[in-house]
Design an enzyme around this catalytic site. Sequence first.
Site, short mmCIF file in Angstrom:
data_model
loop_
_atom_site.label_atom_id
_atom_site.label_comp_id
_atom_site.label_asym_id
_atom_site.label_seq_id
_atom_site.Cartn_x
_atom_site.Cartn_y
_atom_site.Cartn_z
N ASP A 113 -13.72 -9.73 -5.05
CA ASP A 113 -13.14 -10.66 -4.60
C ASP A 113 -14.07 -11.46 -3.69
O ASP A 113 -15.11 -10.76 -3.48
CB ASP A 113 -11.69 -10.43 -3.90
CG ASP A 113 -11.79 -9.58 -2.81
OD1 ASP A 113 -12.65 -9.11 -2.31
OD2 ASP A 113 -10.84 -9.73 -1.99
N TYR A 118 -10.15 -10.76 -11.42
CA TYR A 118 -9.74 -9.82 -10.16
C TYR A 118 -8.63 -9.18 -10.10
O TYR A 118 -8.36 -7.85 -9.89
CB TYR A 118 -9.50 -10.95 -9.18
CG TYR A 118 -9.08 -10.38 -7.73
CD1 TYR A 118 -9.64 -9.46 -7.19
CD2 TYR A 118 -7.75 -10.65 -7.51
CE1 TYR A 118 -9.16 -9.07 -5.84
CE2 TYR A 118 -6.98 -10.24 -6.35
CZ TYR A 118 -7.83 -9.42 -5.83
OH TYR A 118 -7.27 -8.66 -4.64
N CYS A 155 -20.79 -6.09 13.46
CA CYS A 155 -21.75 -5.13 13.08
C CYS A 155 -21.72 -3.96 13.77
O CYS A 155 -21.90 -2.65 13.22
CB CYS A 155 -23.20 -5.88 12.86
SG CYS A 155 -23.23 -7.26 11.71
N CYS A 161 -19.14 -1.37 12.42
CA CYS A 161 -19.19 -1.42 10.97
C CYS A 161 -19.66 0.05 10.63
O CYS A 161 -20.60 0.59 10.83
CB CYS A 161 -20.12 -2.54 10.37
SG CYS A 161 -20.40 -2.20 8.56
N THR A 185 -28.91 -36.43 -5.54
CA THR A 185 -27.83 -35.76 -5.10
C THR A 185 -26.51 -36.16 -5.70
O THR A 185 -26.31 -37.37 -5.77
CB THR A 185 -27.67 -36.40 -3.52
OG1 THR A 185 -27.61 -37.87 -3.66
CG2 THR A 185 -28.72 -35.95 -2.56
N ARG A 241 0.79 -1.05 0.13
CA ARG A 241 0.12 -0.03 -0.06
C ARG A 241 1.00 1.25 -0.06
O ARG A 241 0.45 2.22 -0.01
CB ARG A 241 -1.08 -0.04 1.15
CG ARG A 241 -2.17 -1.25 1.18
CD ARG A 241 -3.16 -1.12 2.34
NE ARG A 241 -4.34 -2.00 1.92
CZ ARG A 241 -4.94 -2.35 2.70
NH1 ARG A 241 -4.73 -2.07 4.00
NH2 ARG A 241 -5.76 -3.27 2.57
N TYR A 275 0.97 -22.96 -4.89
CA TYR A 275 0.37 -22.59 -5.94
C TYR A 275 1.48 -22.06 -6.93
O TYR A 275 1.46 -20.78 -7.49
CB TYR A 275 -0.81 -21.39 -5.80
CG TYR A 275 -1.86 -22.04 -5.08
CD1 TYR A 275 -2.99 -22.71 -5.69
CD2 TYR A 275 -2.24 -21.84 -3.71
CE1 TYR A 275 -4.15 -23.07 -5.22
CE2 TYR A 275 -3.16 -22.34 -3.17
CZ TYR A 275 -4.20 -23.01 -3.68
OH TYR A 275 -5.11 -23.61 -3.23
N LEU A 298 5.40 -20.71 -0.77
CA LEU A 298 4.03 -19.88 -1.14
C LEU A 298 3.17 -20.77 -1.53
O LEU A 298 1.78 -20.44 -1.41
CB LEU A 298 4.04 -18.71 -1.74
CG LEU A 298 4.62 -17.41 -1.50
CD1 LEU A 298 4.53 -16.14 -2.30
CD2 LEU A 298 3.45 -17.13 -0.38
N CYS A 347 -26.80 -1.30 5.70
CA CYS A 347 -26.82 -2.77 5.46
C CYS A 347 -28.39 -3.48 5.73
O CYS A 347 -29.03 -3.47 6.60
CB CYS A 347 -25.79 -3.50 6.59
SG CYS A 347 -25.71 -5.36 6.37
N CYS A 353 -16.63 -7.32 8.24
CA CYS A 353 -17.67 -7.89 7.84
C CYS A 353 -17.02 -9.32 7.46
O CYS A 353 -16.97 -9.78 6.11
CB CYS A 353 -18.19 -7.34 6.48
SG CYS A 353 -19.80 -7.77 5.91
N GLU A 368 -0.87 -8.83 -5.62
CA GLU A 368 -2.51 -9.43 -5.62
C GLU A 368 -2.14 -10.98 -6.08
O GLU A 368 -2.79 -11.68 -5.52
CB GLU A 368 -3.04 -8.69 -6.88
CG GLU A 368 -3.54 -7.41 -6.40
CD GLU A 368 -4.21 -7.32 -5.31
OE1 GLU A 368 -5.00 -8.25 -5.00
OE2 GLU A 368 -4.31 -6.10 -4.62
#
Length: 369
Positions: free
Chosen positions: A146, A128, A207, A210, A310, A33, A90, A88, A216, A200, A45
Amino acid sequence: MPEKNAPQKLPSKDFSRSLLRWYEEAARDLPWRRTSDPYAIWASEIMLQQTQVKTVIPYFLRWLAAFPNISSLAGAPLDDVLKMWEGLGYYSRARNMHKAAKEIMDKLDGRMPRTYKGLLELPGIGAYTAGAVCSIAYNQDVPLVDANVKRVFARILDMEKPVEQTAAAREIRGAAESLIPSGKAGLFNQALMELGALVCTPKNPDCAGCPVSLHCLALKEQTVDSRPVLPPKKKTQALEVSAGVCVRDGKILIQKRLPKGLMAGLWEFPGGKLNSGESPEQALVREFAEELEIDIQCGEKITVIQHAYTRFRVRLHVFWCSMKEPAQTPALHAAEEIRWVLPKELDGLAFPSADRRLIQMLMKDGVPV
DNA sequence: TTCCGGAGTT
DNA sequence: AACTCCGGAA
């Protein structure tokens, strides 16, 4: 005047203002950031997919030290790239980034694509990540959805449909887009995600703390705990199955399923699943041979019955058939019992519903002698 | 140790 | 809708 045919009820402008005010104070100070370098945002990301913030931080710092820009990443051997990613998980994420970096050097003059569409072309970059780079690095008014954002809007809008459904996804994307304060997409998108991460949350959302609780609908309706609605079911598996109505002297061969497992103890017409590359007829002959040790002549197709239950979607191919050697005695391998019955006796026995539908059809059209 | 859910891409 | 493959839960 409100729009007459407004597509949906949306929170007011105050939603975005309150959210941004909260974010100014509540935002965690994270390394990614502190930059607006699209390459660094991209790397963060990708790393943050499926991986917790606290895990990512040291990797992110090491990565940028080792590969400070696209050119250095593209120029590094894949082995070095994977080594830097080690732990990490993946690893296709790292492979894709490396590949994308080379593509950028080779085809794009070494510059990250400046547009959402352009970013989507690169391997490993989907909706994303493209939205994240566009909004956070370029500050374009592009929405970002996301899992956090999905959850937030499922509650804000009190959505009754699972967020997985495309209609719901469109609705969320539309809401996210229309609420972007012009020119502040980067902050707004990050604020939404931060809200999902800190307030959230999936369970025990705060809440009371929030900043947008007044907007909401789920809170108002007291449905917060059941939002987002969980998807209707697990993935269903398609099954191709053959069954044979084997007739001898006006009687039909049926078998009783084993007392354990799926549909235990029910009666059924013999048959089974198709192997890959097999025709329904071939499968039927094979199943009769394997399960009952009898050679059959496969006759005309009676019908195809579709049945969903099912986890499975079954297509049942049903054939008339007869024993090549009527004196044969069926063996018991996959069944508890076999029986030769008159058509009218079928009504008194328990069958799975797909077989039951077949029986109804047989009774209507008659059984050949 | 296996099982299941998750969160993004294709 | 399918696939990926990890990591926390059981």
